[in-house]
Design a protein around this motif. Structure first.
Motif, PDB file in Angstrom:
ATOM      1  N   VAL A   1       0.836  -1.205   0.000  1.00 14.08           N
ATOM      2  CA  VAL A   1       0.000   0.000   0.000  1.00 14.08           C
ATOM      3  C   VAL A   1       0.869   1.253   0.000  1.00 14.08           C
ATOM      4  N   LEU A   2       1.882   1.284   0.852  1.00 20.37           N
ATOM      5  CA  LEU A   2       2.737   2.471   0.946  1.00 20.37           C
ATOM      6  C   LEU A   2       3.498   2.729  -0.347  1.00 20.37           C
ATOM      7  N   SER A   3       3.841   1.673  -1.071  1.00 21.51           N
ATOM      8  CA  SER A   3       4.599   1.825  -2.316  1.00 21.51           C
ATOM      9  C   SER A   3       3.708   2.049  -3.525  1.00 21.51           C
ATOM     10  N   GLY A   4       2.390   1.965  -3.347  1.00 19.14           N
ATOM     11  CA  GLY A   4       1.475   2.187  -4.458  1.00 19.14           C
ATOM     12  C   GLY A   4       1.205   0.966  -5.300  1.00 19.14           C
ATOM     13  N   LEU A   5       1.654  -0.207  -4.854  1.00 21.42           N
ATOM     14  CA  LEU A   5       1.354  -1.435  -5.584  1.00 21.42           C
ATOM     15  C   LEU A   5      -0.059  -1.929  -5.300  1.00 21.42           C
ATOM     16  N   GLU A   6      -0.613  -1.490  -4.185  1.00 14.81           N
ATOM     17  CA  GLU A   6      -1.960  -1.887  -3.774  1.00 14.81           C
ATOM     18  C   GLU A   6      -2.687  -0.646  -3.287  1.00 14.81           C
ATOM     19  N   ARG A   7      -3.986  -0.557  -3.600  1.00 18.70           N
ATOM     20  CA  ARG A   7      -4.785   0.570  -3.139  1.00 18.70           C
ATOM     21  C   ARG A   7      -5.340   0.296  -1.752  1.00 18.70           C
ATOM     22  N   ALA A   8      -5.231   1.271  -0.868  1.00 22.64           N
ATOM     23  CA  ALA A   8      -5.853   1.148   0.442  1.00 22.64           C
ATOM     24  C   ALA A   8      -7.372   1.164   0.290  1.00 22.64           C
ATOM     25  N   THR A   9      -8.052   0.498   1.202  1.00 21.42           N
ATOM     26  CA  THR A   9      -9.514   0.506   1.191  1.00 21.42           C
ATOM     27  C   THR A   9     -10.046   1.827   1.727  1.00 21.42           C
ATOM     28  N   SER A  10      -9.391   2.349   2.769  1.00 21.54           N
ATOM     29  CA  SER A  10      -9.793   3.643   3.314  1.00 21.54           C
ATOM     30  C   SER A  10      -8.618   4.257   4.044  1.00 21.54           C
ATOM     31  N   GLY A  11      -8.785   5.506   4.477  1.00 19.82           N
ATOM     32  CA  GLY A  11      -7.723   6.229   5.142  1.00 19.82           C
ATOM     33  C   GLY A  11      -7.047   7.194   4.184  1.00 19.82           C
ATOM     34  N   SER A  12      -6.041   7.889   4.673  1.00 18.69           N
ATOM     35  CA  SER A  12      -5.300   8.844   3.843  1.00 18.69           C
ATOM     36  C   SER A  12      -3.831   8.455   3.786  1.00 18.69           C
ATOM     37  N   LEU A  13      -3.211   8.728   2.643  1.00 19.48           N
ATOM     38  CA  LEU A  13      -1.821   8.354   2.425  1.00 19.48           C
ATOM     39  C   LEU A  13      -1.154   9.356   1.495  1.00 19.48           C
ATOM     40  N   THR A  14      -0.072   9.942   1.968  1.00 20.39           N
ATOM     41  CA  THR A  14       0.760  10.820   1.145  1.00 20.39           C
ATOM     42  C   THR A  14       2.153  10.228   1.088  1.00 20.39           C
ATOM     43  N   VAL A  15       2.675  10.057  -0.123  1.00 17.57           N
ATOM     44  CA  VAL A  15       3.988   9.452  -0.333  1.00 17.57           C
ATOM     45  C   VAL A  15       4.811  10.379  -1.219  1.00 17.57           C
ATOM     46  N   ALA A  16       5.955  10.792  -0.722  1.00 16.88           N
ATOM     47  CA  ALA A  16       6.847  11.675  -1.474  1.00 16.88           C
ATOM     48  C   ALA A  16       6.099  12.893  -2.021  1.00 16.88           C
ATOM     49  N   GLY A  17       5.230  13.448  -1.193  1.00 21.35           N
ATOM     50  CA  GLY A  17       4.503  14.649  -1.571  1.00 21.35           C
ATOM     51  C   GLY A  17       3.298  14.430  -2.452  1.00 21.35           C
ATOM     52  N   GLN A  18       3.021  13.185  -2.821  1.00 22.37           N
ATOM     53  CA  GLN A  18       1.892  12.858  -3.691  1.00 22.37           C
ATOM     54  C   GLN A  18       0.782  12.195  -2.879  1.00 22.37           C
ATOM     55  N   ASP A  19      -0.438  12.707  -3.014  1.00 24.76           N
ATOM     56  CA  ASP A  19      -1.587  12.109  -2.341  1.00 24.76           C
ATOM     57  C   ASP A  19      -1.986  10.847  -3.085  1.00 24.76           C
ATOM     58  N   PHE A  20      -1.760   9.677  -2.432  1.00 22.92           N
ATOM     59  CA  PHE A  20      -2.091   8.387  -3.048  1.00 22.92           C
ATOM     60  C   PHE A  20      -3.543   7.980  -2.779  1.00 22.92           C
ATOM     61  N   THR A  21      -4.246   8.732  -1.960  1.00 30.54           N
ATOM     62  CA  THR A  21      -5.511   8.264  -1.407  1.00 30.54           C
ATOM     63  C   THR A  21      -6.542   7.914  -2.463  1.00 30.54           C
ATOM     64  N   ALA A  22      -6.761   8.813  -3.415  1.00 28.37           N
ATOM     65  CA  ALA A  22      -7.873   8.647  -4.348  1.00 28.37           C
ATOM     66  C   ALA A  22      -7.438   8.145  -5.727  1.00 28.37           C
ATOM     67  N   LEU A  23      -6.177   7.709  -5.853  1.00 31.78           N
ATOM     68  CA  LEU A  23      -5.672   7.325  -7.169  1.00 31.78           C
ATOM     69  C   LEU A  23      -6.096   5.904  -7.529  1.00 31.78           C
ATOM     70  N   ASP A  24      -6.449   5.698  -8.812  1.00 34.74           N
ATOM     71  CA  ASP A  24      -6.722   4.346  -9.281  1.00 34.74           C
ATOM     72  C   ASP A  24      -5.398   3.665  -9.640  1.00 34.74           C
ATOM     73  N   GLU A  25      -5.460   2.423 -10.127  1.00 38.31           N
ATOM     74  CA  GLU A  25      -4.238   1.654 -10.351  1.00 38.31           C
ATOM     75  C   GLU A  25      -3.315   2.318 -11.369  1.00 38.31           C
TER      76      GLU A  25
END
Length: 234
Positions: free
Chosen positions: A56-80
């Protein structure tokens, strides 16, 4: 003193797999901050959620819920597809099984991800990175012509060549003998230090965990402990 900028910021991160009728909670509300340049070991028994958290943290899997920012990029609402785009240049990944493309040489394996991201001079950069991991004499060898340790060095070169802000390593010595494994870890830490990247590494090895600045232990989908190391020797 000002706190360092964050490479990772996660709040109430969850991952649920399975069907609606039989959901399986893999991650159950993860709160985690990782500072830029920090070296973190992620421990835990099989099934604890550590590999899922890294995915999830690396962007290989989408989180089901919650918020995630990685290297300044909001991963929360991104599709695959958007996650794949967001990973490029930000995230390098080293896996236990190497995952090199068998029809490509070592140099091509390192150059291709950079080429796909639109980088320039990718062949020269790939050769430079392979020389940095001691494989300047193996540039045009295919994976089947390389030892396991050499293949993992190629994987490290591939991960670090784009100069990502974060490097994730999931049991990078799992398929190697002890002596080769020590060499690979030394190489991984050296390349991380030279590039200044944040490193998050899954391991079962207490000795390796002691080399990290911070040790996070997972248990049943949550963070069971999170401690700073006083003996980290990178």
């Amino acid at each position: 003193m000002t706190n360092p900028p964050l490479a990772i910021s996660a709040r109430n991160l969850t991952l649920t797999l399975g069907s609606d009728a039989a959901p399986v909670d893999i991650l159950r509300g993860i709160d985690l901050d990782v500072a830029d340049g920090e070296v973190v070991a992620l421990l835990g028994p099989s099934g604890s959620g550590k590999s899922s958290l890294m995915a999830v943290l690396s962007g290989l899997e989408r989180a089901t819920s919650g918020s995630l920012t990685v290297a300044g990029q909001d991963f929360t609402a991104l599709d695959e597809d958007a996650l794949a785009e967001a990973r490029r240049g930000r995230v390098g990944i080293v896996l236990q099984a190497f995952h090199l493309l068998p029809t490509m040489t070592a140099a091509e394996n390192v150059a291709t991800p950079m080429e796909l991201s639109g980088a320039s001079d990718v062949r020269a950069r790939a050769e430079e990175e392979l020389r940095a991991v001691g494989l300047g004499h193996r540039l045009d060898h295919y994976p089947t012509q390389l030892s396991g340790g050499e293949q993992q060095r190629v994987a490290i070169a591939r991960a670090t060549a784009p100069r990502p802000q974060l490097i994730f390593a999931d049991e990078p010595t799992g398929n190697l003998d002890a002596a080769t494994g020590h060499e690979i870890i030394d190489m991984l830490f050296a390349r991380r230090k030279e590039t200044g990247a944040t490193l998050l590494i899954i391991t079962h090895d207490p000795e390796l965990a002691e080399r990290c600045e911070r040790v996070i232990t997972m248990g049943d989908g949550v963070i069971a402990s999170d401690t700073k190391s006083e003996t980290a020797a990178q």
